[in-house]
Design an enzyme around this catalytic site. Structure first.
Site, mmCIF file in Angstrom:
data_model
loop_
_atom_site.group_PDB
_atom_site.id
_atom_site.type_symbol
_atom_site.label_atom_id
_atom_site.label_comp_id
_atom_site.label_asym_id
_atom_site.label_seq_id
_atom_site.Cartn_x
_atom_site.Cartn_y
_atom_site.Cartn_z
ATOM 1 N N ASP A 36 0.353 -1.371 -0.240
ATOM 2 C CA ASP A 36 0.262 -0.188 -0.150
ATOM 3 C C ASP A 36 0.502 1.192 -0.369
ATOM 4 O O ASP A 36 1.828 1.396 0.072
ATOM 5 C CB ASP A 36 -1.012 -0.176 0.927
ATOM 6 C CG ASP A 36 -2.589 0.268 0.568
ATOM 7 O OD1 ASP A 36 -2.453 1.634 0.535
ATOM 8 O OD2 ASP A 36 -3.079 -0.581 0.854
ATOM 9 N N CYS A 75 -6.607 3.274 -3.141
ATOM 10 C CA CYS A 75 -6.263 2.253 -3.318
ATOM 11 C C CYS A 75 -7.534 1.650 -3.858
ATOM 12 O O CYS A 75 -7.103 0.508 -5.008
ATOM 13 C CB CYS A 75 -5.975 1.670 -1.935
ATOM 14 S SG CYS A 75 -5.317 2.814 -0.787
ATOM 15 N N HIS A 134 -9.699 -3.892 -2.284
ATOM 16 C CA HIS A 134 -9.498 -3.157 -1.702
ATOM 17 C C HIS A 134 -9.584 -3.026 0.444
ATOM 18 O O HIS A 134 -9.170 -2.450 1.402
ATOM 19 C CB HIS A 134 -10.640 -1.519 -1.180
ATOM 20 C CG HIS A 134 -10.778 -0.003 -0.916
ATOM 21 N ND1 HIS A 134 -11.534 -0.398 0.553
ATOM 22 C CD2 HIS A 134 -9.973 0.503 -0.468
ATOM 23 C CE1 HIS A 134 -11.327 0.479 0.962
ATOM 24 N NE2 HIS A 134 -10.391 1.575 0.018
ATOM 25 N N HIS A 340 -0.192 2.323 -5.709
ATOM 26 C CA HIS A 340 -0.105 4.200 -6.151
ATOM 27 C C HIS A 340 1.287 5.109 -5.087
ATOM 28 O O HIS A 340 1.889 4.300 -4.328
ATOM 29 C CB HIS A 340 -0.932 5.209 -5.849
ATOM 30 C CG HIS A 340 -1.959 4.717 -4.739
ATOM 31 N ND1 HIS A 340 -1.369 5.693 -3.168
ATOM 32 C CD2 HIS A 340 -3.527 3.576 -4.130
ATOM 33 C CE1 HIS A 340 -2.209 4.994 -1.856
ATOM 34 N NE2 HIS A 340 -2.882 4.251 -2.755
#
Length: 496
Positions: A36, A75, A134, A340
């Protein structure tokens, strides 16, 4: 001979030797590690103080992409695009909850919900541990609710596992502090960082790693090839990690962002007021678009992020060591993917949720067993939607539908550069396209300027929008950008 068939024959020769008479082995296993908020800032890229020795070692026998870009800088939507191999076509697909709100409501049909589902249908045993979609643990429930029995991806997993430890639920663990509390339980009266006086098992990612190691031992003797997805939380906020990872760094030597102020010639609508970061009420400062963080605080937060990233790197090292100890590394594809990037004060932003480089550029490393001689740092422009077709080509499985990405196998194995190096991103009523030199962004909104152009040859930090003084470059690039308009903003085209 089509490309998939040709590569299937190659795999048969590669994994069984040079003769068809030999008994063929099973398809390659896949270890997929989602991390993450992991920026494309790793130790082996150089010019950084971050310490990621295990990812650096993996890169010695893999291809590590410096210019990998996600489709959406948040996310849930980023993961949805990666898992389906498609760019967003509806505004709801930019939402964190796209999978939670829609995937469980659909009946299973011919089109698989994700590439994991497609692998499962084609003989793979699929196991998910941690955050792959997610949801923190793969189940649908709100932050402060009890865990439900509704899977976010109802058809993808043979097994869905998680150890929430003393935090009791996946979402509590996601926002965990070392004492067993979390952001919700403390009503946000917490700092955005912590150096816990605990060992690796004192935070949830340590528990996830041990669960994954135990599962690898079970999977070793499986008759089926496996897909093991492991989702690590850190370095997502809060930036928490065992103190030993904090102690790796000298905070004074960590440089603050080189571009700590808002870019010139842009609307604040393109930026971010850092609301998620400032939810952590006990932070010593609350920088936003009106106030730049002090150098001291910027260094502290960057220190915290680096420490959390080093903690995840250590967990990845444990997983890779176990893979090797079990001799599974000889037939296992390893993919490490950051969902990301994250602004660490760049452009006066602390967070993701922008269409700038820092939010869209994230880590991607792919290792194909037996292809260590092709190991390198690769600068070609690639996208998250490329992962789906890459996995299908490596496993010799036909695509179930037309995917938006392109397989990276030729680039990985033969160093064949893509002819059209482009990556598309979508967010904040905008579309952005990145090629080898420029980033062009178009916003479908009333606040101007709605066109932004950044020259990465002369301005890699994206400090000044040069669209107004370069209309010819904008005009030349605009057809390329429009190729990426999947209909997402069709209703707004006439207004812009």
């Amino acid at each position: 001979m089509n490309r998939i068939l040709a590569f299937t024959i190659f795999l048969l020769f590669y994994f069984t030797g040079s003769s068809f008479a030999q008994t063929p082995t099973k398809k390659p296993n896949i270890l997929f590690i989602a991390v993450d908020d992991l920026r494309s800032e790793l130790g082996h890229f150089g010019n950084t103080k971050i310490q990621t020795p295990n990812l650096d070692q993996l890169a010695n026998s893999a291809v590590s992409f410096t210019n990998h870009f996600v489709q959406v800088p948040t996310c849930g939507a980023s993961r949805a695009a990666m898992l389906t191999g498609t760019r967003p076509r509806r505004t709801v697909e930019l939402n964190n909850l796209i999978m939670q709100n829609e995937f469980p409501k659909k009946a299973e049909n011919e089109i698989p919900e994700t590439f994991i589902h497609h692998l499962k249908r084609n003989g793979y045993h699929t196991v998910g541990i941690g955050k792959i979609s997610h949801s923190a643990d793969g189940y649908v429930y709100e932050y402060e609710e009890e865990v439900s029995n509704q899977r976010e991806l109802p058809y993808s997993w043979d097994e869905l596992l998680f150890d929430a430890g003393k935090w009791k639920t996946g979402w509590n663990a996601f926002f965990a502090y070392a004492d067993g509390e979390n952001r919700q339980s403390m009503n946000r009266q917490v700092r955005p960082y912590e150096a816990g006086e605990v060992d690796d098992l004192g935070y949830p990612d340590g528990l996830t790693t041990q669960l994954a190691i135990a599962k690898l031992k079970e999977l070793k003797d499986s008759d089926k090839p496996f897909f093991l997805g492991v989702g690590l939380f850190k370095p997502h906020l809060p930036f928490t990690s065992p103190k030993k990872y904090w102690d790796l760094y000298d905070e004074e030597s960590i440089p603050a962002a080189l571009n700590p102020t808002k870019p010139k010639n842009v609307s604040e609508s393109s930026l971010l007021p850092s609301g998620e970061f400032n939810q952590y009420a006990l932070g010593e400062e609350h920088p936003d678009l009106e106030k730049v963080a002090s150098q001291a605080y910027a260094k502290k937060i960057k220190h915290a992020y680096y420490a959390a990233a080093s903690y995840s790197d250590a967990q990845i090292g444990l997983l890779l060591a176990e893979l090797k100890a079990l001799n599974l590394d000889e037939n296992t594809i390893v993919i490490v993917w950051g969902d990301h990037g994250w602004h660490l004060g760049e452009q006066q932003v602390w967070g993701k949720h922008t269409l700038f480089e820092n939010a869209l550029n994230s880590a991607l490393i792919i290792k194909i067993p037996g292809k260590e001689e092709k190991a390198r740092i690769e600068n070609s422009i690639v996208e998250s939607v490329d992962i789906y077709p890459t996995i299908l080509e490596l496993t010799g499985i036909e695509s179930p539908y037309t995917l938006d990405g392109e397989s990276l196998v030729p680039l990985i194995q033969q160093e064949v550069k893509p002819e059209n190096q482009t990556a598309y991103g979508y967010f904040k009523q905008g579309i952005t396209v990145r090629n080898e030199r420029y980033r062009l962004t178009k916003y479908f909104r009333n606040q101007g300027p709605t066109i932004e152009l950044y020259d990465h040859q002369n301005d890699p930090l994206e400090t000044i929008n040069i669209a107004a003084e370069n209309p010819e470059i904008v005009a030349n690039l605009m057809p390329l950008l429009e190729k990426g308009n999947t209909g997402l903003y069709e209703k707004n085209k006439s207004d812009n």
